[in-house]
Design an enzyme around this catalytic site. Structure first.
Site, PDB file in Angstrom:
ATOM      1  N   GLU A  97       0.856  -1.173   0.000  1.00  0.00           N
ATOM      2  CA  GLU A  97       0.000   0.000   0.000  1.00  0.00           C
ATOM      3  C   GLU A  97       0.900   1.234   0.000  1.00  0.00           C
ATOM      4  O   GLU A  97       1.789   1.362   0.832  1.00  0.00           O
ATOM      5  CB  GLU A  97      -0.888   0.001   1.244  1.00  0.00           C
ATOM      6  CG  GLU A  97      -1.797  -1.207   1.325  1.00  0.00           C
ATOM      7  CD  GLU A  97      -2.390  -1.429   2.707  1.00  0.00           C
ATOM      8  OE1 GLU A  97      -3.463  -2.045   2.787  1.00  0.00           O
ATOM      9  OE2 GLU A  97      -1.772  -1.005   3.698  1.00  0.00           O
ATOM     10  N   TYR A 146       3.152   4.837  13.620  1.00  0.00           N
ATOM     11  CA  TYR A 146       2.182   4.799  12.523  1.00  0.00           C
ATOM     12  C   TYR A 146       1.169   5.936  12.645  1.00  0.00           C
ATOM     13  O   TYR A 146       0.804   6.577  11.653  1.00  0.00           O
ATOM     14  CB  TYR A 146       1.458   3.453  12.511  1.00  0.00           C
ATOM     15  CG  TYR A 146       2.008   2.454  11.529  1.00  0.00           C
ATOM     16  CD1 TYR A 146       1.335   2.157  10.349  1.00  0.00           C
ATOM     17  CD2 TYR A 146       3.196   1.781  11.781  1.00  0.00           C
ATOM     18  CE1 TYR A 146       1.828   1.230   9.448  1.00  0.00           C
ATOM     19  CE2 TYR A 146       3.703   0.846  10.884  1.00  0.00           C
ATOM     20  CZ  TYR A 146       3.008   0.575   9.723  1.00  0.00           C
ATOM     21  OH  TYR A 146       3.505  -0.345   8.822  1.00  0.00           O
TER      22      TYR A 146
END
Length: 592
Positions: free
Chosen positions: A87, A206
């Site tokens: 991704e 993240y």
């Protein structure tokens, strides 16, 4: 040689300027251990920005194919195989800095970045069905995060914590049950492959890294994908470019050890040892021999099954991990590999590539994703997660054909499960014990295929290759400072560590960007390239991104303040006539 101090930069001034040729580069050689994206990128930066002659660069690879975890291949008899997908997003600064210079193999006169940019402009990615349950029915998440006030507080606490506070902790030690029951965690864990026993520190990184994309998580509008599988779209053009510049590739070469000397704080790699074609060999390294070593491996000991054979869990000798262990034993600055590579039950999961052989199964795919899988455009737009799957199964169909040699009447589907050792819902066996045909049955059940058709379609209308990966999320294990070595350790004069297990600032792992970043940082430092490495995109410091994320995490609910109505009204009046008020209003955060 010029000062080697690497620095981070942003803006056009640094991005468009060309560095001068480093002093002494013509006398140097470079050796890369492994041919994953970090090595390929590092070699490219040596050629492009370090102006090193390609024939002075050698990439040593244990396998007979390049690209490391960026794979995609058709195996005789078995069929198409991809172990995983990548991704990507628009702010992978180092990745796009690399591929702006690599010619496209599809479009004359264009770069790989041009090709990717145009593709995603013309066919933007988004999902029309993110979560299902009850055999292919919409799970009704409606793009909402469903975070309670307590879950939101947990999220903010982790976001605001220092790195040190998160070191060594598991996700379920810093998040409560409310958070772990939310749609946010369902989206997050399946999109990024986090388990609740994984690193709270990496979860924090993240959150900071992708805060600008919080709103795009439920429908994957945050993501961008290549036209074909990652091997054909990214690896092959980069390898061709390197070969055109004379870079040498040596296959079937397993690196077994590296020798170092340590003198007065100075660290130098002095020899490289290997087994190549069954024969032992080595090369002595001087200070002018630059060594770039990929440490650890997420795809080490991967095993492929087939339609009638389960993939095996290979816990035997792991050359990439054993190499890092030998290196780490020589100095404390070289990391602690067993923090990551000694926990197979916590780091394994299984994926599978299903190839449909006629149009019967694609009809059911279309019912779920609401797009024609044969259109050539976006299909699922990312994974579709089956919320009530015992395996926690997710599946995706990228743009088709996914392989250039794929027949036009076939669809390639990729699926994976986070819980591979619990029985399925249709096939009453753990995924890790299932053949490709049995995995296909379980997927078809959750796709909504009528039960009486499942066995026939799995046997006749599809071909499936399961892949077991013992170390695939090993880099997510809870860690502390020093567990991963710096890209260039203190005092190192001619060597660097690259890849997912080397330490770099602010970025997060399990991304193509991280691999490229470590290769770039290593090349720039060891050669003294006078150009800044693009810093990690600074959305975590952008008040607009933070306000937008806060609004989205509240599912658009306005903020309510405690206290008397008169006081709240006076505060709102003040806010509405200020820049702060305009911002709060824009992101639906103006207090009621």
């Amino acid at each position: 040689m010029r000062e080697r101090a690497m620095y981070y930069s942003s803006g056009n001034y640094e991005a468009f300027a060309r560095p001068r040729k480093p002093a002494g580069v013509d006398d140097k050689r470079a050796w890369f251990v492994g041919s994953g994206l970090a090595s390929l990128a590092g070699a490219a930066f040596l050629v492009r920005d370090g102006q090193m002659a390609g024939e002075r660069i050698t990439i040593l690879e244990q396998q007979r194919i390049l690209g490391g975890a960026l794979d995609g291949i058709k195996e005789p008899e078995r069929g198409f195989v991809v172990r995983g997908g990548r991704e990507m997003e628009n702010h992978f600064e180092c990745l796009w800095d690399l591929f702006r210079s690599v010619p496209s193999m599809e479009i004359e006169g264009a770069s790989v970045l041009d090709e990717f940019y145009w593709l995603n402009k013309d066919d933007p990615n988004f999902s029309l069905q993110r979560v299902t349950h009850q055999q292919g029915r919409d799970a009704g998440t409606n793009g909402l995060f469903a975070l309670t006030d307590r879950a939101q507080r947990d999220l903010m606490k982790v976001f605001m914590a220092t790195r040190e506070e998160m070191e060594g902790k598991r996700i379920d030690e810093v998040f409560g049950e409310d958070f772990l029951a939310s749609n946010f965690w369902l989206y997050w864990r399946t999109m990024f492959a986090f388990e609740q026993w994984h690193s709270a520190l990496e979860m924090k990184l993240y959150l900071h890294r992708f805060v600008h994309h919080i709103g795009g998580l439920p429908d994957f509008s945050a993501l961008k994908f290549t036209k074909y599988n990652q091997y054909e779209s990214l690896v092959l053009p980069l390898v061709k470019w390197l070969m055109d510049h004379g870079v040498v590739f040596r296959y079937d070469t397993e690196i077994t050890d590296v020798d170092f000397s340590f003198t007065d704080g100075r660290k130098q790699a002095t020899a490289l040892h290997w087994i190549s074609g069954g024969e032992r060999g080595s090369v002595e390294l001087t200070a002018d021999d630059l060594l770039f070593t990929t440490i650890g491996s997420l795809t080490e000991n991967s095993d492929n099954g087939d339609q009638h054979t389960p993939a095996k869990l290979n816990e035997g000798p792991a050359p990439a991990w054993d190499l890092w262990r030998r290196i780490a034993a020589k100095h404390p600055d070289f990391g602690r590999p067993d923090v990551f590579g000694a926990h197979v039950p916590q780091t394994k999961w299984e994926s599978a590539t299903v190839t449909t052989l006629d149009r019967r199964i694609p009809e059911y795919i279309q019912k779920v994703c609401k797009r024609d899988p044969f259109s050539g455009g976006v299909v699922t737009g990312g994974i579709v997660t089956v919320r009530d799957s015992s395996w926690l199964l997710s599946w995706t169909v990228n743009r088709q054909p996914h392989f250039k040699q794929q027949p036009k009447d076939q669809i390639v589907v990729w699926l994976y499960s986070l819980f591979v050792d619990v029985p399925g819902d249709y096939v009453k066996k753990p995924m890790q014990e299932c053949t490709g045909e049995e995995i296909t049955r379980e997927w078809l059940y959750h796709l909504g295929v009528p039960v009486e058709q499942i066995d026939e379609l799995a046997a006749e209308a599809a071909k499936c290759v399961p892949v077991m990966m013992p170390y695939v999320t090993s880099f997510f294990m809870p860690r502390k400072a020093g567990d991963r070595p710096d890209v260039v350790p203190p005092g190192a004069v001619n060597f660097a560590f690259i890849g997912q297990f080397a330490e770099t600032t602010r970025d997060c792992i399990f991304t193509t960007e991280y691999s490229v970043r470590t290769g770039m940082e290593a090349a720039y430092q060891l050669l003294g390239v006078e150009r800044g490495v693009p810093e990690v995109f600074g959305s975590t410091y952008d008040v607009r991104a933070l306000l937008n994320a806060a609004s989205r995490l509240r599912d658009g609910k306005p903020v309510s303040l405690p206290g008397p109505h008169v006081l709240r009204k006076r505060l709102n009046a003040r806010l509405e006539t200020s820049e702060i008020g305009e911002l709060l209003s824009e992101y639906n955060l103006l207090p009621e």
